[in-house]
Design a protein around this motif. Structure first.
Motif, mmCIF file in Angstrom:
data_model
loop_
_atom_site.group_PDB
_atom_site.id
_atom_site.type_symbol
_atom_site.label_atom_id
_atom_site.label_comp_id
_atom_site.label_asym_id
_atom_site.label_seq_id
_atom_site.Cartn_x
_atom_site.Cartn_y
_atom_site.Cartn_z
ATOM 1 N N GLN A 197 22.405 -39.893 17.522
ATOM 2 C CA GLN A 197 22.496 -41.098 18.341
ATOM 3 C C GLN A 197 23.716 -41.135 19.277
ATOM 4 O O GLN A 197 23.571 -41.247 20.484
ATOM 5 N N LYS A 200 23.804 -38.289 21.934
ATOM 6 C CA LYS A 200 22.894 -38.364 23.081
ATOM 7 C C LYS A 200 23.370 -39.430 24.062
ATOM 8 O O LYS A 200 23.208 -39.281 25.268
ATOM 9 N N GLN A 233 13.314 -34.963 14.103
ATOM 10 C CA GLN A 233 13.014 -35.966 15.133
ATOM 11 C C GLN A 233 12.802 -35.288 16.487
ATOM 12 O O GLN A 233 13.395 -34.250 16.769
ATOM 13 N N HIS A 444 18.285 -52.180 14.042
ATOM 14 C CA HIS A 444 18.006 -50.817 14.512
ATOM 15 C C HIS A 444 19.265 -49.966 14.313
ATOM 16 O O HIS A 444 19.329 -49.156 13.426
ATOM 17 N N HIS A 445 20.251 -50.123 15.134
ATOM 18 C CA HIS A 445 21.586 -49.571 14.904
ATOM 19 C C HIS A 445 22.557 -50.320 15.802
ATOM 20 O O HIS A 445 22.134 -51.053 16.693
ATOM 21 N N ARG A 485 20.433 -49.354 25.185
ATOM 22 C CA ARG A 485 21.735 -49.365 24.507
ATOM 23 C C ARG A 485 22.730 -50.264 25.224
ATOM 24 O O ARG A 485 22.605 -50.525 26.423
#
Ligand code: ASP
Length: 584
Positions: A197, A200, A233, A444-445, A485
Motif C-alpha cells: 500500500q 504504491k 494480489q 479499509h485502511h 487516497r
C-alpha cells in the motif's frame, strides 16, 4: 534427444513416423501376447505397444515398468485397432523399438488420476505428485492464463509493473505482521508487507502514474477456512483519477478476463451502496446471482402482542421460492440450522404462502391474513413460497439472515458456478467501531480519503462518515477493493489523530509517507484484487487451494517441507534472539 513430440500430440496424420517420447508410466497392462503402457506428460497420454514379434528383452523390460517410472521410448506411430475416443491421441499408438528407463519411482502413495484415492493431507505432503494430476495441473495452467491476461490488459493501458520490497517496517494498523529478525541490526526487525500500500502511493508521488504488481502479501492472522497466510494480489494504483476512473478501468479488466477466458460478454456492472447491500442482503459482498432479498417487517409486525418482535430492533424476512410445501421436519431442520452457535439466532418464524388468502404461519395466534399478506408483499413472496423471519439486534440479525440466505442459495442450486454476477459496492463507511479496543478503526485502511461532503461529521458522528472506497464483488466473494487516497499531509495527520495516534506515533510510523506528501503528491487512488480467489471463481471452484502450487494447510503449515520449523541455536545466536530473550 529426449523427445520429438509430447505425449499429447500425435494423431492419425502422423502414421508411419518414427518418434521419441518421454514421460511417466501411467499404467501398464499385460494381455498375454501384448503389453500396453500408457505414457503421460503435461500434455497428455499416449499408448505404447509391445507384442510377441518384439525381441523378448524389450518386452520383459516393458513388463517390469512400475507406475510413475520415467521412460523414454522410440517407435513408429501406428493406427490402433480398438480406438479410444476419450483422449485426443486415442486413434494411434506407438509400436516401440527401444525403451530406456530414465528414472525409477517408488509406488506413489495415492493414484495419479483425476479422481484420486488420496486424502487432503497426503496429497499436500506429496504435492509434487498431486501436481501430476490433471485437476491440479490444469488449475495452475489456468492461473497462468489469468495472470497473463491481467498483464496484457494493464500493459496495453500503460500500467507499469514495479516490484516493491518484501522486507519492510512493521506497522500496527490492520492485521498482524510476519516478522523477520535482522542479523546486521541486532534487536531490530523487518516485517513482511501485508500489502504494498504505502509503496504504491510513493510510486505515485514518484510520478509513475499507473502501476501494477502481481505480488505476494503476508498476514499473520488466525486462519479461517480457505485463507492462506501468504496470498497474491493484483495490486494497482493510478494518479490524477477519481473513483469513477478506477471503476471504469477495473470493470474493464474483469470484463476482459471473462471475455478472454470464458467468451462471456457482460453488461455494465451494477452498483450498490454499502448501506443498501447491508439492508437488502445483510452483507457487504452479496451474491446477486439469486434473489431472496430482505424485507424489513418492523412496521407490519410490531403492532400486535408478539413480544419477540415488539422488543426487537429489527424484524426481517426472506421469501424462499417454491418452499411453501416444506414439511414440518424440513422447517424444524432450518430452525435448528439458524440456532447453531455458528449462526446464533434464537428462533425463527415462518409463514407458508400456500394459496391466495391462505398464508399459514407459526404465529397465527398474533397475525391475521391481512398482516401476513403484507409480509408477503414486503418480502416479495409469491404463492408457493415460504417466508422465513428473524428478529433481534439489527446487525446480528442481518448477518444471521444473510447466512441463511446463502445456505438456501446453495441448497436450492441457485449459486451456479458457470454464471458470473459482478457487483460494485461503493460508499463504504470510513471508520468502524471496534468493541475490543473501544475506538474507531479505519474500515479499509488509514490512507483512504473520506468523502469531502462528509468531513464535517468527523468530529460529531465519525461512524457516519463515508469513504471514497469500493469493493468489486463476484458471486458473493469480495474479489477486489480499494479507495481514493488522501494525498494531503494535513488531512493524513488529521486521519491518524481520529484513529487514536499521537502526532509522534503517526510521525514515527508513517512519517515517510507524510513527508512525501509535502513534495507534490498527486491525487491518486487504486485497488487490489485477490488473485487466488479471482482465479478460483473464474475456474468455477469454491476453494483456492488447487490454484496455488504449494499451499499451506489450515494451521498455516507447509506439510511437505515441514515449515515452520525450529532453527539451530547458532542461527538464533547470530540473530541475537537468545540474547533478547535473556535480556527480557
Ligand atoms: N492495499 C489494499 C488492500 O490490500 C488495497 C488497496 O487499497 O489498493 O486491501
Amino acid at each position: 534427444m529426449h523427445r520429438t513430440h509430447t505425449c499429447g500430440e500425435l494423431r492419425l496424420a502422423d502414421l508411419g513416423k518414427t518418434v521419441t517420447l518421454s514421460g511417466w508410466v501411467q499404467k501398464s497392462r499385460d494381455l498375454g501376447g501384448m503389453t500396453f503402457i500408457d505414457v503421460r506428460d503435461r500434455y497428455g497420454i499416449t499408448q505404447l505397444t509391445f507384442n510377441t514379434d518384439d525381441d523378448e528383452s524389450l518386452r520383459s523390460q516393458a513388463r517390469e515398468l512400475g507406475r510413475e517410472y520415467v521412460i523414454k521410448v522410440t517407435g513408429t506411430v501406428i493406427e490402433r485397432s480398438s480406438k479410444n475416443n476419450k483422449i485426443p491421441t486415442g486413434e494411434i499408438e506407438i509400436k516401440v523399438t527401444s525403451l530406456a528407463i530414465l528414472n525409477e519411482s517408488k509406488l506413489p502413495p495415492f493414484t495419479i488420476e483425476d479422481e484420486t484415492d488420496g486424502g487432503d493431507d497426503i496429497r499436500m505432503k506429496y504435492r509434487y505428485l498431486d501436481i501430476r494430476r490433471n485437476p491440479v495441473k490444469n488449475s495452475l495452467i489456468f492461473r497462468h492464463k489469468v495472470t497473463q491476461e491481467v498483464r496484457n490488459y494493464l500493459s496495453a493501458l500503460d500500467f507499469c509493473e514495479v516490484e516493491t520490497p518484501y522486507l519492510i517496517k512493521s506497522t500496527p494498523e490492520g492485521a498482524r505482521d510476519f516478522i523477520v529478525p535482522s542479523r546486521m541490526s541486532p534487536g531490530q526487525f523487518y516485517a513482511l508487507p501485508q500489502s504494498p500500500q504505502t509503496f504504491k502511493q510513493l510510486l505515485m508521488v514518484g510520478g509513475l502514474d499507473k502501476y501494477f504488481q502481481i505480488v505476494k502479501c503476508f498476514r499473520d492472522e488466525d486462519l479461517r477456512a480457505d485463507r492462506q497466510p501468504e496470498f497474491t494480489q493484483i495490486d494497482c494504483e493510478m494518479s490524477f483519477v477519481e473513483q469513477e476512473d478506477i471503476l471504469t478501468i477495473f470493470e474493464g479488466m474483469t470484463r476482459h478476463l471473462l471475455k478472454t477466458i470464458h467468451g462471456i460478454e457482460l453488461d455494465q456492472f451494477p452498483r450498490m451502496t454499502f448501506d443498501e447491500a447491508m439492508r437488502t442482503y445483510g452483507n457487504d459482498k452479496p451474491d446477486i446471482r439469486f434473489g431472496m432479498k430482505f424485507g424489513e417487517l418492523n412496521e407490519v409486525a410490531q403492532h400486535k402482542d408478539f413480544a419477540v418482535f415488539n422488543t426487537a430492533e429489527l424484524v426481517v424476512g426472506i421469501a424462499v421460492p417454491a418452499a411453501a410445501n416444506y414439511t414440518r421436519k424440513q422447517i424444524d431442520e432450518l430452525v435448528d440450522w439458524v440456532k447453531r452457535p455458528q449462526v446464533g439466532a434464537s428462533g425463527m418464524v415462518y409463514a407458508k404462502y400456500e394459496a391466495e388468502g391462505a398464508i399459514k404461519s407459526s404465529v397465527d395466534k398474533f397475525y391475521d391474513q391481512e398482516d401476513l399478506s403484507q409480509w408477503a408483499a414486503i418480502t416479495g413472496a409469491q404463492v408457493g413460497d415460504l417466508i422465513l423471519v428473524l428478529s433481534g439486534p439489527a446487525n446480528k440479525t442481518r448477518a444471521q439472515l444473510s447466512a441463511l440466505r446463502m445456505e438456501l442459495g446453495n441448497r436450492l442450486g441457485l449459486r451456479k458456478s458457470n454464471e458470473f454476477a459482478p457487483l460494485w459496492v461503493v460508499d463504504f463507511p470510513l471508520l468502524e467501531w471496534d468493541e475490543d479496543s473501544e475506538r474507531f478503526h479505519a474500515m479499509h485502511h488509514p490512507f483512504t480519503s473520506p468523502k469531502l461532503e462528509d468531513m464535517a461529521l468527523l468530529d460529531t458522528d465519525p461512524g457516519k462518515v463515508r469513504a471514497n472506497a469500493y469493493d468489486l464483488v463476484l458471486n458473493g466473494n469480495e474479489i477486489g477493493g480499494g479507495s481514493i487516497r488522501i494525498h494531503d499531509r494535513d488531512m493524513q495527520a488529521l486521519m491518524f489523530k481520529h484513529l487514536g495516534f499521537t502526532p509522534e506515533q503517526a510521525q514515527d510510523q508513517f512519517g515517510f509517507l507524510m513527508n512525501a506528501f509535502q513534495f507534490g503528491a498527486p491525487p491518486h487512488g487504486g485497488l487490489a484484487f485477490g488473485l487466488d480467489r479471482l482465479t478460483a471463481i473464474l475456474g468455477g471452484q469454491e476453494t483456492i487451494r488447487d490454484f496455488i502450487a504449494f499451499p499451506k494447510n489450515n494451521s498455516g503449515r507447509d506439510v511437505m517441507i515441514d515449515a515452520p520449523a525450529t532453527i539451530e541455536k547458532a542461527q538464533l545466536d547470530e540473530l541475537n534472539i537468545s540474547l533478547l530473550r535473556t535480556q527480557q
